[in-house]
Design an enzyme around this catalytic site. Structure first.
Site, PDB file in Angstrom:
ATOM      1  N   ASN A 181      -1.987   3.795   5.442  1.00  0.00           N
ATOM      2  CA  ASN A 181      -2.457   2.861   4.412  1.00  0.00           C
ATOM      3  C   ASN A 181      -3.873   2.398   4.766  1.00  0.00           C
ATOM      4  O   ASN A 181      -4.381   2.718   5.850  1.00  0.00           O
ATOM      5  CB  ASN A 181      -1.473   1.702   4.278  1.00  0.00           C
ATOM      6  CG  ASN A 181      -1.556   0.745   5.445  1.00  0.00           C
ATOM      7  OD1 ASN A 181      -1.769   1.148   6.586  1.00  0.00           O
ATOM      8  ND2 ASN A 181      -1.381  -0.529   5.187  1.00  0.00           N
ATOM      9  N   PRO A 182      -4.569   1.652   3.910  1.00  0.00           N
ATOM     10  CA  PRO A 182      -5.986   1.354   4.135  1.00  0.00           C
ATOM     11  C   PRO A 182      -6.327   0.649   5.444  1.00  0.00           C
ATOM     12  O   PRO A 182      -7.420   0.835   5.959  1.00  0.00           O
ATOM     13  CB  PRO A 182      -6.358   0.490   2.924  1.00  0.00           C
ATOM     14  CG  PRO A 182      -5.491   1.005   1.843  1.00  0.00           C
ATOM     15  CD  PRO A 182      -4.175   1.300   2.513  1.00  0.00           C
ATOM     16  N   CYS A 183      -5.436  -0.155   5.989  1.00  0.00           N
ATOM     17  CA  CYS A 183      -5.782  -0.839   7.260  1.00  0.00           C
ATOM     18  C   CYS A 183      -5.204  -0.158   8.477  1.00  0.00           C
ATOM     19  O   CYS A 183      -5.469  -0.591   9.612  1.00  0.00           O
ATOM     20  CB  CYS A 183      -5.305  -2.276   7.199  1.00  0.00           C
ATOM     21  SG  CYS A 183      -6.266  -3.251   6.032  1.00  0.00           S
ATOM     22  N   GLY A 184      -4.401   0.859   8.306  1.00  0.00           N
ATOM     23  CA  GLY A 184      -3.968   1.682   9.425  1.00  0.00           C
ATOM     24  C   GLY A 184      -2.682   1.292  10.102  1.00  0.00           C
ATOM     25  O   GLY A 184      -2.216   2.007  10.997  1.00  0.00           O
ATOM     26  N   GLU A 185      -2.061   0.165   9.696  1.00  0.00           N
ATOM     27  CA  GLU A 185      -0.848  -0.268  10.404  1.00  0.00           C
ATOM     28  C   GLU A 185       0.404   0.463   9.936  1.00  0.00           C
ATOM     29  O   GLU A 185       1.459   0.343  10.559  1.00  0.00           O
ATOM     30  CB  GLU A 185      -0.643  -1.778  10.260  1.00  0.00           C
ATOM     31  CG  GLU A 185      -0.107  -2.257   8.929  1.00  0.00           C
ATOM     32  CD  GLU A 185      -1.172  -2.372   7.862  1.00  0.00           C
ATOM     33  OE1 GLU A 185      -0.832  -2.750   6.733  1.00  0.00           O
ATOM     34  OE2 GLU A 185      -2.350  -2.094   8.175  1.00  0.00           O
ATOM     35  N   GLY A 237      -2.918  -0.507  -2.755  1.00  0.00           N
ATOM     36  CA  GLY A 237      -3.924   0.245  -2.027  1.00  0.00           C
ATOM     37  C   GLY A 237      -3.356   1.615  -1.689  1.00  0.00           C
ATOM     38  O   GLY A 237      -2.149   1.808  -1.625  1.00  0.00           O
ATOM     39  N   CYS A 286       0.827  -1.195   0.000  1.00  0.00           N
ATOM     40  CA  CYS A 286       0.000   0.000   0.000  1.00  0.00           C
ATOM     41  C   CYS A 286       0.863   1.248   0.000  1.00  0.00           C
ATOM     42  O   CYS A 286       2.044   1.208   0.356  1.00  0.00           O
ATOM     43  CB  CYS A 286      -0.901   0.034   1.238  1.00  0.00           C
ATOM     44  SG  CYS A 286      -2.045  -1.351   1.369  1.00  0.00           S
ATOM     45  N   THR A 322      -3.257 -10.162   8.438  1.00  0.00           N
ATOM     46  CA  THR A 322      -2.663 -11.378   7.873  1.00  0.00           C
ATOM     47  C   THR A 322      -3.733 -12.430   7.597  1.00  0.00           C
ATOM     48  O   THR A 322      -3.443 -13.621   7.629  1.00  0.00           O
ATOM     49  CB  THR A 322      -1.599 -11.964   8.826  1.00  0.00           C
ATOM     50  OG1 THR A 322      -2.227 -12.317  10.070  1.00  0.00           O
ATOM     51  CG2 THR A 322      -0.487 -10.975   9.084  1.00  0.00           C
ATOM     52  N   GLY A 323      -4.955 -11.984   7.333  1.00  0.00           N
ATOM     53  CA  GLY A 323      -6.044 -12.946   7.193  1.00  0.00           C
ATOM     54  C   GLY A 323      -5.782 -14.038   6.180  1.00  0.00           C
ATOM     55  O   GLY A 323      -5.907 -15.229   6.477  1.00  0.00           O
ATOM     56  N   THR A 324      -5.379 -13.673   4.961  1.00  0.00           N
ATOM     57  CA  THR A 324      -5.185 -14.675   3.921  1.00  0.00           C
ATOM     58  C   THR A 324      -3.920 -15.487   4.137  1.00  0.00           C
ATOM     59  O   THR A 324      -3.936 -16.717   4.000  1.00  0.00           O
ATOM     60  CB  THR A 324      -5.149 -13.999   2.546  1.00  0.00           C
ATOM     61  OG1 THR A 324      -6.330 -13.214   2.383  1.00  0.00           O
ATOM     62  CG2 THR A 324      -5.095 -15.030   1.444  1.00  0.00           C
TER      63      THR A 324
END
Length: 824
Positions: A266-270, A115, A86, A433-435
């Site tokens: 970035n889109p998820c904030g980390e 992203g 991202c 890390t879902g996938t």
């Protein structure tokens, strides 16, 4: 033999990470080929590629180190893709030409699979004068709508799913409109939204002081700070957005605060990033590093951890040199600072293996110790790289060591940085890390707790049928292998649904202390949490040092999951059994089920349909207590679900009926959020055997893009209706269609596609005419009323696979069945 711990892992690899030719023929014949491809690609920039290829392969082997999905899928493929996940784009100028130049850059970046994050605070507010054109400004939200349309266009053209983050400062005059934007279910669907909250604002909230909304030194409006805070909280309470980013804390802690200012993530904030900053991610699989799990000797192999971290840092540093970049400005930013984001996955599983309860104070202390160990090893590895290859170009020892993060680091690490410099400006980040967690054997995701111990996943086969397979958490599988399939899980086994929100915050704060970027984590809240208690979650996150906060409270808008608090039916059922002097085996015999089922029931607080009376009798409690009194959700088991028959008699005809001169019917208007024109459905009925039944359908729209498929659908459905018989399957088939671009919320209900919406209209017509008894009745496999597995949390429908298993994970809606994520 296979390296995959579960079929789901191999399916994820084949679908997302396996290198294939254009026609689908595999190039990576095994996962070992994938590891070798990555290792060879990332070692190619080394002076001794063969040496480092083998070391990199060893780190990847058995899923110990997991590069982010972009690296795993793209490294060594010679494809025109970026290996960075991202980006935060450039600062948006407050003029029309600059705004649309930024839009073009965003489109180019998303086209290559990146992203993006943007701060829209730099655009003047709605109604502000525009010099030279005698007009008023339309405001930042109008331009966000343009970005949203661009993202949908890129996505519909076949590229990777769009993921965008939009931020706005808490003192921008349009902040109230920004907060309420997601109350319109059709607006800004491609964006995650977060408010940039300053320390001054939080102080004003605590003091109940006034707060000025201003732009370029002009105050547009003043309101009580608490009123604005309550609006932010109400938005995320009702719609799960906006998130909150504590922006001053981010900039104070930033190792690079001497040469950059951050205003977006970035889109998820980390990954808080400066303009044109890029996020490069990878995770250490903590679950693979525990020795003697579930015993008194259980411990994390810290020497192996140090070695693995050092290798991972080197691999990630090489990605900076090996990757392509959509824009030259992004390449220069990455080269000048070489920031990486090494994180973890499987943390909750590792805590279970050392017999610690996620969310407890001891688990938080252990998490902090492990994360500090990783940070030390990563910084020292980067110092070693600086000695060998040089520090990052913008390194300044005094400025770097004066940052909030480095001030807390051990003195030996600080001295090494001062003496030799450091290769990577920032080194740690905890990303979604879902996938890749599924790919690694369904280990727990990031620093999240285990979401569910096991669930049933429906797998679409090539012939269109679906098979079911049991997906179990990695630690649970290991425990069952060690102690037997029917072994009762110890008390320290907890999941996301049984944790109190403040326990989630405790874990995030413990990890954040030693993470120099940020953390993507979701704090799960029960649906019935009070608004005041909900606000306390955010205040606690601020007070304990978190850099941001994302919550998820299931409701009619965000989608529900089965949630069970510690004080709920699960605990009461177990207590009641023990008070009755019954073992799990006794209860299993009484109910004619195996002991593992009882364990599942007691861990998740759900009953076996049709056995509630027996269960109540065995536990010496009332059936009403089990079914309703203590909030245990009643789930219909597979063998108890009998399909209802249509209300009217089923009439089968060998030849279609002739159409009468006149038919009675109804016309319905269907407005789809993303469509400019409404669709009109006319359904005409015929009387057969004294019952009214559908005979033909006409579907019309002024949208010419719909013309071909609406004509085809009209003819096919009408042909089916005229054949007679049980035609309710037409509704089933239409409602089961899921648009990969995503569905829409219509009147508070998630509809997975426009075709599913048409199916819903036809179903409602059948109900109104008496052909079906009610919505979902008479359908053999209604996707909105399907059987739910005993221990399967249920969320909204996934736009990729259609399963009702979407849940908020690490700040992003993610499917537990197929791994689909809006953000990865």
């Amino acid at each position: 033999m296979t390296r995959f711990a579960a079929p789901i892992a191999e399916q994820i690899w084949d679908m997302k990470y396996r290198l294939k030719q254009a026609d689908g023929t595999p190039i990576d014949l095994s996962v070992e080929d994938t590891w070798r491809r990555i290792a060879r690609s990332l070692s190619s920039v080394e002076a001794d590629p063969a040496l480092w290829e083998d070391r990199f392969y060893t780190a990847l082997e058995d899923f110990k180190y997991l590069p982010a999905g972009r690296i795993t899928a793209g490294a060594g493929t010679n494809r025109s893709v970026t290996l960075f996940n991202c980006f935060v784009m450039g600062t948006i100028p407050d003029n029309m030409g600059g705004i649309f130049e930024m839009l073009k850059e965003a489109a180019v970046t998303m086209q290559q699979g990146g992203g993006i994050g943007y701060d829209f605070s730099t655009i003047r507010p709605k109604g502000a004068p525009v010099a030279g054109v005698a007009a008023d400004a339309s405001g930042p939200l109008s331009f966000m709508d343009v970005w949203d349309s661009m993202c949908r266009t890129i996505m519909s053209a076949g590229s990777r799913r769009g993921a965008m983050m939009a931020t706005m400062r808490c003192d921008h005059p349009d902040i109230e409109d920004f907060i309420g934007a997601k109350s319109d279910s059709a607006r800004l669907r491609m964006f995650n939204l977060s408010v940039l909250v300053t320390d001054a604002f939080m102080a004003a909230v605590k003091a109940d002081a006034p707060w000025e909304l201003q732009f370029d030194g002009v105050v547009y409006h003043t309101l009580p700070a608490r009123d604005l805070w309550n609006k932010i909280m109400r938005g995320t309470y009702d719609y799960a957005e906006p998130g909150v980013i504590f922006i001053d804390r981010i900039n104070q802690a930033n190792n690079l605060n001497y040469c950059e200012t951050i205003s977006a993530t970035n889109p998820c904030g980390e990954q808080p990033l400066p303009p044109y900053g890029a996020c490069l991610l990878g995770s250490i699989n903590m679950a693979r590093l525990v020795n003697d799990p579930f015993t008194g000797d259980a411990h994390l192999d810290e020497a192996a951890l140090d070695e693995l971290v050092a290798t991972a840092v080197r691999m990630m540093d090489n990605v900076v040199d090996a990757s392509k970049f959509p824009l030259e400005a992004q390449r220069l930013e990455a080269m000048n600072k070489r920031r990486i984001g090494l994180g973890v996955t499987g943390l909750a599983d590792a805590l279970l293996m050392v017999r610690l309860r996620y969310g407890s104070e001891e688990a938080a202390r252990q998490t902090a110790r492990w994360l500090k160990r990783i940070a030390r090893a990563a910084y020292l590895a980067s110092v070693q790289l600086a000695k060998e290859k040089g520090a990052f170009p913008l390194f300044d020892a005094e400025g770097y060591l004066a940052s909030g993060t480095m001030m807390a680091m051990d003195e030996d690490v600080r001295e090494a940085v001062r003496a030799h410099g450091i290769r990577n400006a920032l080194v740690t980040s905890i990303a979604p890390t879902g996938t890749i967690s599924l790919y690694a054997g369904n280990v727990s995701s990031g620093i999240e707790p285990v979401f569910a111990y096991s669930y049933t996943r429906k797998v679409l086969q090539k012939d269109g049928t679906r098979t079911e397979e049991e997906i179990a958490d990695y630690a649970v599988t290991l425990y069952r292998e060690m102690y037997g399939a029917d072994a009762e899980l110890p008390e320290y086994f907890v999941n996301a649904q049984t944790l109190a929100p403040l326990e989630h915050v405790r874990m995030q704060a413990a990890a954040q202390k030693w993470v120099d970027s940020s953390i993507s984590k979701t704090i799960n809240c029960p649906e019935d949490i009070s608004f005041e208690d909900f606000k306390d979650v955010y205040l606690e996150a601020f007070e304990t040092g978190c850099k941001g906060c994302t919550t998820y409270r299931p409701n009619a808008v965000t989608g529900s999951v089965l949630s069970v608090s510690e004080d709920s039916s699960a605990m009461r059922m177990k207590t009641a059994r023990k008070k009755a002097g019954l073992t799990q085996h006794d209860l299993a015999v009484a109910l004619d089920v195996n002991q593992a089922t009882i364990s599942k029931l007691e861990n998740l607080g759900v009953e076996k349909f049709g056995k509630i009376e027996e269960l109540a009798s065995a536990m010496q409690v009332s059936a009403a207590w089990l079914r309703f009194g203590q909030g245990a959700p009643e789930i219909v088991a597979t063998d108890a679900a009998e399909p209802r028959q249509p209300h009217g008699d089923v009439v089968y005809m060998s030849e279609p009926l002739d159409r009468p001169q006149a038919l009675e019917g109804n016309t319905y208007k269907l407005k789809w959020p993303d469509s400019e024109h409404a669709i009109y459905l006319t359904i005409n009925d015929i009387i057969v055997g004294g019952h009214r039944r559908p005979f033909e359908v006409f579907i019309n729209s002024k949208n010419m893009e719909h013309f071909a498929w609406t004509v085809a659908l009209t003819r096919m459905i009408s042909a089916v209706f005229r054949r007679g018989g049980d035609v309710s399957f037409v509704v089933e088939e239409l409602k089961a269609v899921f648009d990969p671009r995503g569905g829409a919320w219509v009147q508070g209900k998630y509809i997975p596609s426009i075709l599913a919406a048409i199916g819903g209209v036809i179903e409602r017509h059948m109900v109104s005419t008496g052909f079906l008894e009610g919505e979902g009745m008479g359908l053999k496999s209604d996707p909105q009323a399907q059987v739910v597995n005993l221990d399967q949390p249920r969320g909204p429908a996934c736009p990729n696979c259609g399963q009702l298993d979407l849940r908020m994970v690490e700040g992003c809606m993610t499917c537990g069945s197929c791994g689909h994520s809006k953000c990865s």
